[in-house]
Motif scaffolding. Structure first.
Motif: not given
Length: 208
Positions: A159-168, A181-192
């Motif tokens: 989440l912190r790195l998405v906030g910094e504008g980094l790509s997958n 694994t990154v995509k899985t985490h992002i999907t989980a983050l969007m849900t949560k």
């Protein structure tokens, strides 16, 4: 193979973009258009996966073309590539349905990565553009997301790195984990967090 349509009123720009894309084994330029009207016609004929769209063009501009293309082909991904990164261009492009917004002074690798991310369903933004979106939403008093509990330590890192504008890809390299694994985490983050897209997720990162 990612099928790409290049749209720009400057032939020299299109030639440079074609050379850049043609050097990649997974990207195929299926057509070029010099204005929005041509883009609409070719999008229907060629069925590209990604359209790299300029904004300021004679006749039908990139914003109108984006809206009309997506009305007919909603699965197509439109990635804006423009010199103009101001709000007067950014927000109308996003409202028209563009999935991402890159500036023409971006490094070639950023554009190629943006095409791949767009094709994969991601939303590529130039880092300063993404940061401005976040700042504007924050300054406008966007509500703090209500669901941010229960994030794992790794999800917090992502989440912190998405906030910094980094790509997958950049997140995977930074955290030494796989893209899947990154995509899985992002999907989980969007849900949560209740975030419908990556821009909203970046906003969450700046407000929690």
């Amino acid at each position: 193979m990612i099928r790409v349509l290049l749209v720009d009123d400057q032939q020299l720009i299109r030639a440079g973009l074609r050379m850049l894309c043609d050097a990649e084994p997974d990207i195929e330029v299926v057509g070029e258009a010099g204005n929005g009207r041509e883009a609409i016609t070719l999008a229907g004929r060629l069925a590209p996966d990604v359209i790299v769209m300029d904004l300021r063009m004679p006749g039908v501009d990139g914003i109108s073309a984006t809206s009309r293309v997506l009305a007919e082909r909603p699965a197509t991904r439109v990635l804006v590539l423009t010199t103009f990164g101001d709000d007067d261009h950014l927000y109308p492009a996003l409202n028209a349905g563009a999935c991402g917004f890159l500036l023409k002074d971006a490094p070639p690798a950023e554009l190629l990565n943006g095409i791949r991310r767009a094709a994969a369903g991601d939303s590529p933004f130039s880092r300063d553009v993404l940061q401005r979106l976040v700042r504007r939403a924050t300054d406008a008093g966007a509500e703090r997301p209500s669901r941010v509990e229960g994030l794992t330590a790794r999800e917090q890192d992502v989440l912190r790195l998405v906030g910094e504008g980094l790509s997958n890809t950049e997140i995977a390299e930074r955290l030494h984990i796989g893209i899947t694994t990154v995509k899985t985490h992002i999907t989980a983050l969007m849900t949560k967090t209740g975030s419908p897209n990556r821009v909203r997720l970046a906003l969450v990162a700046h407000r929690v």
